[in-house]
Design an enzyme around this catalytic site. Structure first.
Site, PDB file in Angstrom:
ATOM      1  N   HIS A  67       5.359  11.367 -10.853  1.00 18.72           N
ATOM      2  CA  HIS A  67       5.646   9.885 -10.737  1.00 18.72           C
ATOM      3  C   HIS A  67       6.320   9.530 -11.768  1.00 18.72           C
ATOM      4  O   HIS A  67       7.661   9.681 -11.964  1.00 18.72           O
ATOM      5  CB  HIS A  67       4.094   9.313 -10.738  1.00 18.72           C
ATOM      6  CG  HIS A  67       4.040   7.749 -10.437  1.00 18.72           C
ATOM      7  ND1 HIS A  67       4.297   7.321  -9.076  1.00 18.72           N
ATOM      8  CD2 HIS A  67       3.528   6.905 -10.781  1.00 18.72           C
ATOM      9  CE1 HIS A  67       4.136   6.072  -9.276  1.00 18.72           C
ATOM     10  NE2 HIS A  67       3.753   5.613 -10.231  1.00 18.72           N
ATOM     11  N   CYS A  69       1.434   3.928  -3.158  1.00 19.74           N
ATOM     12  CA  CYS A  69       0.468   4.641  -3.805  1.00 19.74           C
ATOM     13  C   CYS A  69       0.242   5.723  -2.486  1.00 19.74           C
ATOM     14  O   CYS A  69      -0.030   6.815  -2.510  1.00 19.74           O
ATOM     15  CB  CYS A  69      -0.507   4.032  -3.995  1.00 19.74           C
ATOM     16  SG  CYS A  69      -0.408   3.335  -5.633  1.00 19.74           S
ATOM     17  N   HIS A  70      -0.009   5.344  -1.201  1.00 16.70           N
ATOM     18  CA  HIS A  70      -0.450   6.064  -0.165  1.00 16.70           C
ATOM     19  C   HIS A  70       0.494   6.919   0.851  1.00 16.70           C
ATOM     20  O   HIS A  70       0.081   7.485   1.658  1.00 16.70           O
ATOM     21  CB  HIS A  70      -1.371   5.179   0.759  1.00 16.70           C
ATOM     22  CG  HIS A  70      -2.383   4.711  -0.087  1.00 16.70           C
ATOM     23  ND1 HIS A  70      -3.600   5.519  -0.563  1.00 16.70           N
ATOM     24  CD2 HIS A  70      -2.892   3.579  -0.572  1.00 16.70           C
ATOM     25  CE1 HIS A  70      -4.551   4.572  -1.057  1.00 16.70           C
ATOM     26  NE2 HIS A  70      -4.288   3.373  -0.968  1.00 16.70           N
ATOM     27  N   HIS A  81      -0.945   7.871 -15.661  1.00 13.58           N
ATOM     28  CA  HIS A  81      -0.047   6.915 -15.180  1.00 13.58           C
ATOM     29  C   HIS A  81       0.653   6.473 -16.535  1.00 13.58           C
ATOM     30  O   HIS A  81       0.268   5.353 -17.111  1.00 13.58           O
ATOM     31  CB  HIS A  81      -0.516   5.760 -14.357  1.00 13.58           C
ATOM     32  CG  HIS A  81       0.387   5.102 -13.845  1.00 13.58           C
ATOM     33  ND1 HIS A  81       1.260   4.121 -14.445  1.00 13.58           N
ATOM     34  CD2 HIS A  81       0.922   4.945 -12.424  1.00 13.58           C
ATOM     35  CE1 HIS A  81       1.925   3.455 -13.403  1.00 13.58           C
ATOM     36  NE2 HIS A  81       1.873   3.927 -12.260  1.00 13.58           N
ATOM     37  N   CYS A 114       0.728  -1.092   0.095  1.00 12.23           N
ATOM     38  CA  CYS A 114      -0.157  -0.055  -0.139  1.00 12.23           C
ATOM     39  C   CYS A 114       0.759   1.309   0.026  1.00 12.23           C
ATOM     40  O   CYS A 114       0.460   2.337  -0.544  1.00 12.23           O
ATOM     41  CB  CYS A 114      -0.859   0.048   1.350  1.00 12.23           C
ATOM     42  SG  CYS A 114      -1.705  -1.449   1.559  1.00 12.23           S
ATOM     43  N   MET A 136      -7.489   1.469  -7.402  1.00 17.20           N
ATOM     44  CA  MET A 136      -7.370   1.005  -6.228  1.00 17.20           C
ATOM     45  C   MET A 136      -7.513  -0.616  -6.325  1.00 17.20           C
ATOM     46  O   MET A 136      -8.818  -1.052  -6.692  1.00 17.20           O
ATOM     47  CB  MET A 136      -8.253   1.341  -5.038  1.00 17.20           C
ATOM     48  CG  MET A 136      -8.424   0.529  -3.702  1.00 17.20           C
ATOM     49  SD  MET A 136      -6.894   0.601  -2.604  1.00 17.20           S
ATOM     50  CE  MET A 136      -7.623  -0.304  -1.340  1.00 17.20           C
TER      51      MET A 136
END
Length: 537
Positions: free
Chosen positions: A317, A40-41, A360, A37, A78
């Site tokens: 990113h 991304c978070h 992305h 996780c 997600m």
């Protein structure tokens, strides 16, 4: 494997209303969070590509909301951890409770720890002075075997596995030195491996851990500095390190902690995302997520390091070069923008609104559009759109640094687009889409038909072609061979289930080969040596 998840962290100070969680459960949940996780978070759960998960937000949403969101995922990217079978009901319950508790902070990682981890396995003077094998090195594929902590070197002509090498956990990218001799890979556990492709059997010749979690590695490419330096950036601690390009000896560490570019507020976790090497200057282009800054790091004199700081946009990113290799385009994905850097002048050229939800691109895809000339493509995590951005300010000035066309592909959850200079196709995946059929398919647009009002796409049932009986395999990351005649896709299944690589003929869009082997455990990213070294995409 040493990953951020294996670091023992204590439960932060209890607060009223905290759910009941034992130290053993907290340790397990931390491992799951850091491995699955945090990318991304954020390590401190402050968000970037994924939403922030700080306790003021998670407690407002509540346990049931968190449980269901983890179970079913969302079209915005997600993953559906529960319905896909990746997490058990007990895991989901644990993670929902974990997110209601303050996040722990892992320890720092400085030069002392780096030097402890550094291993010079084969010194340069003991390596071959010329190639000792007859491999077609430029057509080798470095294939990430995510959950086994390995990469597979596969011959692009014979489809045979040449060698499987132990690396860090969940290798994120492979990069090739300017000479084409050395392969560098970095795992999410921040372990860098240096592989010599000249040896009789390619082998690790050096390794180092540059932190607790990481994503990016690159080598110097500018004339006169070929193979001289390597650089790696970490998510935790937020920093990058410049290393000797022949040995991986750490030479200089630079923290990225500092002020967010627009708010001018301090951020404790500005993670290093993608790093590329300029073709025009002796510079590394370092993209810092949370502060929205792009750093042009001049490696011509690292004792007196000069860095140009460009204010771009959050949250930076992945990205890649345009077809001229002068302009670097990088997604600020949580803001729906792409920043364009002129690497010849060292300046910000444009900030382009992509019109989609969470761009992305991976490295993106360069196309010669029948109407708008050279364009660069990105797909989106959060919706089905693919944005085509004009990249020719001299030949097509009216279309440069604008979204000239928006395509609609299979659906949200796309991670990568891919094309090749000799191909007439644009391939778009959707591995994070919650729908099993969609996540196992690829959309293909014909480039020569993009001038039509509503260009249609062909669906390739890659997962079906792989003929895998069990699990919910996801199809991810197309990569062309050296000649540009074939494109390879990973059919990524659970660690205990069969996976595969499917090779597609670019001219006919028909299946050409299915590569299966018990050693191909969770294949994800694939990097062709020639295309990666020369930034061909």
């Amino acid at each position: 494997m040493t990953t951020l998840g294996q670091i023992q962290v204590e439960i932060p100070g209890r607060k009223p209303g905290d759910p009941v969680i034992t130290p053993e459960e907290f340790s397990k949940a931390s491992t799951i969070y850091f491995e699955r996780c945090a990318g991304c978070h954020g390590v401190l759960r402050k968000g970037a590509t994924g939403k922030a998960l700080t306790t003021d937000i998670t407690r407002k949403n509540g346990y049931e909301y968190l449980r269901d969101f983890i179970t079913y995922g969302s079209p915005a990217g997600m993953p559906n951890w529960g319905t896909s079978g990746d997490f058990s009901e007990e895991d989901i319950d644990l993670m929902a409770r974990y997110l209601l508790i303050e996040p722990p902070q892992p320890p720092e990682y400085g030069m002392d720890k780096m030097r402890e981890s550094w291993k010079l396995i084969v010194p340069p003077e003991k390596r071959p002075t010329q190639p000792e094998n007859d491999l077609a090195r430029d057509n080798l594929f470095s294939v990430t075997l995510r959950d086994s902590g390995q990469v597979a070197l596969i011959d692009g002509g014979t489809y045979e596995i040449v060698k499987i090498l132990d690396t860090g956990y969940a290798v994120h990218i492979s990069r090739i030195s300017a000479s084409g001799r050395y392969l560098f890979v970095i795992g999410r556990d921040a372990k860098v491996n240096m592989i010599d492709l000249w040896m009789k059997e390619p082998a690790n010749v050096a390794e180092i851990k540059i932190g607790s979690e990481a994503r990016s590695v690159e080598t110097s490419k500018f004339k006169g500095f070929e193979d001289k330096y390597a650089i790696a950036g970490s998510y935790w601690p937020p920093q990058y390190v410049i290393m000797d390009g022949a040995t991986l000896e750490p030479l200089k560490i630079k923290s990225t902690r500092g002020m967010v570019y627009d708010e001018q507020t301090y951020h404790p976790e500005p993670r290093v995302a993608s790093i590329v090497a300029s073709h025009y200057r002796p510079e590394f282009i370092v993209n810092v997520k949370e502060t929205g800054k792009i750093l042009l790091v001049d490696y011509s004199d690292i004792k007196n390091l000069k860095t140009t700081e460009i204010e771009a946009e959050r949250f930076l990113h992945d990205g890649g070069f345009d077809s001229s290799k002068r302009y670097f385009l990088v997604a600020a994905n949580a803001r729906g923008k792409v920043a364009v850097i002129d690497t010849k002048e060292g300046t910000l050229t444009a900030l382009v609104e992509t019109g989609g939800n969470t761009p992305h691109p991976g490295r993106g895809a360069n196309l010669n559009h029948p109407v708008f000339g050279p364009v660069w493509a990105t797909s989106h995590l959060g919706d089905e759109t693919v944005a085509l951005i004009g990249t020719d300010p001299e030949g097509h000035p009216d279309h440069a640094w604008k979204v000239v066309q928006t395509l609609e592909a299979l659906g949200g959850g796309s991670l990568f687009v891919k094309s090749h200079p000799i191909s007439d196709h644009l391939y778009v995946d959707a591995p994070l889409n919650p729908d099993a059929e969609t996540s196992a398919s690829i959309a293909v647009f014909k480039v020569s038909e993009l001038g039509q009002d509503e260009p249609e796409y062909t669906v390739l049932p890659i997962g079906e072609w792989a003929a895998i009986a069990e699990g919910q395999p996801r199809v991810v990351q197309g990569e062309f061979n050296q000649e540009g005649t074939e494109i390879w896709f990973s059919v990524w299944n659970a660690k205990d289930k069969e996976s595969a690589i499917v090779v597609v003929d670019d001219k006919t869009l028909e299946m050409k080969k299915v590569i299966k082997d018990p050693a191909l455990i969770t294949p994800t990213g694939k990097f062709n040596v020639f295309n990666t070294r020369n930034d061909v995409y």
